[in-house]
Structures are given as structure tokens and as C-alpha cells.
Design a protein around this motif. Sequence first.
Motif, mmCIF file in Angstrom:
data_model
loop_
_atom_site.group_PDB
_atom_site.id
_atom_site.type_symbol
_atom_site.label_atom_id
_atom_site.label_comp_id
_atom_site.label_asym_id
_atom_site.label_seq_id
_atom_site.Cartn_x
_atom_site.Cartn_y
_atom_site.Cartn_z
ATOM 1 N N GLU A 1 94.387 0.700 62.534
ATOM 2 C CA GLU A 1 94.840 0.736 64.135
ATOM 3 C C GLU A 1 93.781 0.864 64.996
ATOM 4 O O GLU A 1 93.771 0.169 66.329
ATOM 5 C CB GLU A 1 96.205 1.654 64.185
ATOM 6 C CG GLU A 1 97.420 1.417 63.431
ATOM 7 C CD GLU A 1 98.231 2.777 63.498
ATOM 8 O OE1 GLU A 1 97.924 3.662 64.133
ATOM 9 O OE2 GLU A 1 99.337 2.715 62.668
ATOM 10 N N ARG B 1 90.796 0.602 64.697
ATOM 11 C CA ARG B 1 89.610 -0.637 64.655
ATOM 12 C C ARG B 1 90.318 -1.749 65.398
ATOM 13 O O ARG B 1 89.435 -2.426 66.219
ATOM 14 C CB ARG B 1 89.386 -1.143 63.405
ATOM 15 C CG ARG B 1 88.218 -2.072 62.856
ATOM 16 C CD ARG B 1 87.976 -2.029 61.607
ATOM 17 N NE ARG B 1 88.674 -2.684 60.842
ATOM 18 C CZ ARG B 1 89.434 -2.037 59.593
ATOM 19 N NH1 ARG B 1 89.085 -0.582 59.555
ATOM 20 N NH2 ARG B 1 90.369 -2.510 58.768
ATOM 21 N N GLU B 2 91.395 -2.011 65.310
ATOM 22 C CA GLU B 2 92.098 -2.869 66.193
ATOM 23 C C GLU B 2 91.913 -2.803 67.668
ATOM 24 O O GLU B 2 91.856 -3.942 68.515
ATOM 25 C CB GLU B 2 93.592 -3.366 65.677
ATOM 26 C CG GLU B 2 94.142 -4.338 66.691
ATOM 27 C CD GLU B 2 95.718 -4.575 65.977
ATOM 28 O OE1 GLU B 2 96.254 -5.652 66.501
ATOM 29 O OE2 GLU B 2 96.508 -3.812 65.102
ATOM 30 N N LYS B 3 92.066 -1.689 68.075
ATOM 31 C CA LYS B 3 91.925 -1.309 69.478
ATOM 32 C C LYS B 3 90.546 -1.288 70.195
ATOM 33 O O LYS B 3 90.350 -1.882 70.851
ATOM 34 C CB LYS B 3 92.592 0.148 69.756
ATOM 35 C CG LYS B 3 94.084 0.527 69.643
ATOM 36 C CD LYS B 3 94.577 1.879 69.602
ATOM 37 C CE LYS B 3 95.806 2.028 69.405
ATOM 38 N NZ LYS B 3 96.511 3.408 69.217
ATOM 39 N N ALA C 1 88.408 -3.289 68.685
ATOM 40 C CA ALA C 1 87.918 -4.600 68.571
ATOM 41 C C ALA C 1 88.082 -5.492 69.836
ATOM 42 O O ALA C 1 87.388 -6.614 69.923
ATOM 43 C CB ALA C 1 88.350 -5.367 67.257
ATOM 44 N N LYS C 2 88.878 -4.984 70.618
ATOM 45 C CA LYS C 2 89.316 -5.694 71.962
ATOM 46 C C LYS C 2 87.959 -5.703 72.781
ATOM 47 O O LYS C 2 87.751 -6.535 73.777
ATOM 48 C CB LYS C 2 90.258 -5.385 72.579
ATOM 49 C CG LYS C 2 90.110 -3.786 73.331
ATOM 50 C CD LYS C 2 91.324 -3.383 74.186
ATOM 51 C CE LYS C 2 91.251 -2.009 74.521
ATOM 52 N NZ LYS C 2 92.225 -1.651 75.390
ATOM 53 N N PHE C 3 86.708 -4.832 72.650
ATOM 54 C CA PHE C 3 85.652 -4.680 73.232
ATOM 55 C C PHE C 3 84.490 -5.566 72.826
ATOM 56 O O PHE C 3 83.395 -5.442 73.215
ATOM 57 C CB PHE C 3 85.312 -3.142 73.419
ATOM 58 C CG PHE C 3 86.102 -2.409 73.907
ATOM 59 C CD1 PHE C 3 86.346 -2.537 75.275
ATOM 60 C CD2 PHE C 3 86.923 -1.299 73.188
ATOM 61 C CE1 PHE C 3 87.499 -1.571 76.167
ATOM 62 C CE2 PHE C 3 87.692 -0.512 73.815
ATOM 63 C CZ PHE C 3 87.963 -0.510 75.189
ATOM 64 N N ASN C 4 84.870 -6.292 71.766
ATOM 65 C CA ASN C 4 83.894 -7.358 71.135
ATOM 66 C C ASN C 4 82.572 -6.794 70.801
ATOM 67 O O ASN C 4 81.541 -7.136 71.118
ATOM 68 C CB ASN C 4 83.620 -8.503 72.224
ATOM 69 C CG ASN C 4 84.757 -9.273 72.373
ATOM 70 O OD1 ASN C 4 85.758 -9.783 71.545
ATOM 71 N ND2 ASN C 4 85.057 -9.444 73.939
ATOM 72 N N TYR D 1 85.075 -9.722 61.421
ATOM 73 C CA TYR D 1 83.968 -8.821 62.074
ATOM 74 C C TYR D 1 82.912 -8.598 61.162
ATOM 75 O O TYR D 1 82.562 -8.714 60.225
ATOM 76 C CB TYR D 1 84.574 -7.475 62.589
ATOM 77 C CG TYR D 1 86.062 -7.678 63.291
ATOM 78 C CD1 TYR D 1 86.051 -8.034 64.394
ATOM 79 C CD2 TYR D 1 87.200 -7.008 62.758
ATOM 80 C CE1 TYR D 1 87.402 -8.241 65.188
ATOM 81 C CE2 TYR D 1 88.452 -7.030 63.311
ATOM 82 C CZ TYR D 1 88.489 -7.622 64.422
ATOM 83 O OH TYR D 1 89.572 -7.899 65.052
ATOM 84 N N SER E 1 90.009 6.142 68.768
ATOM 85 C CA SER E 1 89.846 5.034 69.573
ATOM 86 C C SER E 1 90.298 5.564 70.970
ATOM 87 O O SER E 1 89.678 4.870 71.973
ATOM 88 C CB SER E 1 90.656 3.754 69.083
ATOM 89 O OG SER E 1 91.914 3.961 69.205
ATOM 90 N N SER F 1 87.698 4.309 74.353
ATOM 91 C CA SER F 1 88.413 3.366 75.142
ATOM 92 C C SER F 1 88.207 3.633 76.483
ATOM 93 O O SER F 1 87.950 2.598 77.484
ATOM 94 C CB SER F 1 89.894 2.941 74.637
ATOM 95 O OG SER F 1 89.909 2.292 73.387
ATOM 96 N N GLU G 1 85.978 1.686 79.329
ATOM 97 C CA GLU G 1 86.712 1.012 80.583
ATOM 98 C C GLU G 1 86.134 1.743 81.808
ATOM 99 O O GLU G 1 85.805 0.961 82.650
ATOM 100 C CB GLU G 1 88.069 1.393 80.301
ATOM 101 C CG GLU G 1 88.924 0.538 79.532
ATOM 102 C CD GLU G 1 90.364 1.087 79.089
ATOM 103 O OE1 GLU G 1 90.676 1.960 79.513
ATOM 104 O OE2 GLU G 1 90.974 0.546 78.086
#
Length: 276
Positions: A24, A26-28, A30-33, A63, A264, A268, A272
Motif C-alpha cells: 500500500e 509503495r503504491e502511494k 510510486a506516484k512520485f515517479n 519499477y 508513506s 508524501s 508535496e
Amino acid sequence: MSTSTLSFEFFPPKTTDGIEKLRENREKLAKFNPEFFSVTFGAGGSTRDRTMDTVLEIQHEGYQAAPHISCVSSSKEEIRELLQLYQTQGIKRLVALRGDVPSGEVSAGDFRYAVELVDFIRAETGDHFHIEVAAYPEFHPEARTPAADLLNLKRKVDAGADSAITQYFYNADAYFRFIDQCAATGINIPIVPGIMPIYNITQLARFSSVCGAEIPRWLKMRLEEYGDDIESLRAFGVDVVSELCETLQTWGVPSLHFYTLNRSTIISKIIENIGE
């Protein structure tokens, strides 16, 4: 402000619940590329199978995964098998470390220092892997002198390291002075700052006592002032670490590497903040 590339470090979970939570988080993230996700390797190879499972899952998700390889207590044959496996699975990046000697361990295996591991990886695999190594702006806790610590990093570079990730720090000047000293020593690889979010003072003090990272007196006193108010402490920590990252970015660091502790939310918020 231009944003540096990002990478994130995880540790291999021990439980089914931990595996799901890491997925979970990692998915959050991952949006930061991110450029890659790295996965730690326990003392003496104690998490070898779990590290491998986590690395391969990340890689199969599309990834780039960067497994840590710790050489203490490992034989050349064990490292050779790991390298061959990672090559066949399309892994292109490694984090090569000495690692911690397990409590009570007498034998150190076939390697004593990370430079020997870097040299072995290059001899076995040529240029297949991008090799990351560790660097210490506030110096390794076992270093005899700052100069000796710099020379140790130089040996790893000469052996074939492509870039370095630093131990975390909260004093940007320590990083910038370290970069200047590296340049003067002939170390010309990218040196990526390691970033540690602040979750609680007890945990941070324990980590720092082991790895030699300094908690500045002003920061320690401010964190202690919050007492049991963890929410306020973490909000303050987000501000402190965001400002540190902004300062590093202003001076053009190549990347930021976050020690996630498999979380995360706070990271995050920091990313941001620095992206605004």
C-alpha cells in the motif's frame, strides 16, 4: 523550484500484514515517479530470502528495484549466486555495503569491507550493475579520522562505485562541506543525500546513536519539548525536513533518497511541500 529525482528505501517485512502494508505504501510513493526502490539486507544476511522476495515483487510491478547486498558473514559463492539471480531477473542497480556483524558472530565471511564487495561485483559482472555505496557526511562511527573515512569512500569509487547515498543528517552544512572535501579528494561520483523523516524522538535518538548521525541540540530540545504530543512533533518534523530538502535542492543535489521505514504519509507531505 526544480525538483530532484527521488528514491525510497524499504526493509523486507516479516509478516503477511507487513507485506500488505508495504504494498500500500509503495503504491502511494510510486506516484512520485521514483528512480528506484531499494530494499535492505539484514545483518549477516539474516533477511536474504525476504529481501529477494521484496526486490523481485517490486521489479515485477514494473519499477526499478535496488537490492542491498551486505558482505559481512557472506561467502563469495553466496554473493555470486545472488548476483547471477539478480542479473537474470533484470535488476540493474545494487547498494553495496559492508553491513553490521550479527551479535556474537565471530567469522566475517570472505569479505571484510565494502570496497572488497564492490571490486568482486565488478570482477563478476562487469558493468552490468549501477553500484551505489554508502557515504557519511558526519563520518562513519568507526572511522579513525575524517581523512581516513574519505579515503575509504575514494577506494570504493576507485573499485567501481557509480554513486553514493549518504547517511541521514539534519545539518545541511555538514553535507556541503563533505561534498567539497570529496571533490578535493578526487571523488567525482554523484553523492545523494539520505533523508530521514522524524517519527518520534526515542526512535531517532536510537538510530543516531548507532550510525553516528548528529541530532543538532536545537532540534533535539524542540522535539523533546513536544513530549507525548506525537502529532505536533511529526508536523514540526515535516517542516524541518522539508526545509532541509529545499535547501539541498536549491544547491542542486542530484537526487533525494528517503529512508521510509516502510511508511508513506509523512514522506508524501514532505515531497508535496518541496514541490510547491
